[in-house]
Design a protein around this motif. Structure first.
Motif, short mmCIF file in Angstrom:
data_model
loop_
_atom_site.label_atom_id
_atom_site.label_comp_id
_atom_site.label_asym_id
_atom_site.label_seq_id
_atom_site.Cartn_x
_atom_site.Cartn_y
_atom_site.Cartn_z
N GLU A 169 0.82 -1.21 0.00
CA GLU A 169 0.00 0.00 0.00
C GLU A 169 0.86 1.26 0.00
O GLU A 169 0.52 2.26 -0.64
N THR A 170 1.96 1.22 0.71
CA THR A 170 2.87 2.37 0.78
C THR A 170 3.50 2.62 -0.59
O THR A 170 3.55 3.76 -1.06
N ARG B 113 0.80 3.90 -3.13
CA ARG B 113 0.43 5.29 -2.89
C ARG B 113 1.39 6.24 -3.62
O ARG B 113 1.00 7.31 -4.08
N THR B 114 2.65 5.84 -3.76
CA THR B 114 3.64 6.65 -4.45
C THR B 114 3.65 6.39 -5.96
O THR B 114 3.71 7.32 -6.76
N TYR C 221 10.46 3.04 -7.52
CA TYR C 221 10.12 3.42 -6.16
C TYR C 221 11.38 3.54 -5.31
O TYR C 221 11.56 4.48 -4.57
#
Length: 75
Positions: free
Chosen positions: A24-25, A28-29, A46
């Motif tokens: 999820e982290t 989100r990016t 990322y």
């Protein structure tokens, strides 16, 4: 949540604690950036050098996130 990886070394587990994130982290990016690219052939990363540097500088905060320091895990 704790993970188990048979055959991993202490150094592997320490690095995993430092640089790994929840899906999820990362999403989100990455998702907003993916929507902007629209097939241009550009790479979207990322784990960029600045992000790795920040993770290494803040490693003491991330210690034990996924693996405990003293425990050996088995599958």
């Amino acid at each position: 949540m704790r993970l188990s990886c048979s055959g991993s070394t202490i150094q592997n587990r320490q690095m995993f604690n430092i640089i790994c994130e929840h899906p999820e982290t990362v999403a989100r990016t990455l998702v907003p950036r993916m929507r902007v690219v629209k097939g241009s052939g550009r790479a979207i990363n990322y784990l960029t050098p600045p992000r790795i540097l920040i993770a290494l500088v803040t490693a003491w905060l991330r210690r034990g996130r996924w693996f405990d320091d003293q425990v050996t895990y088995y599958i």
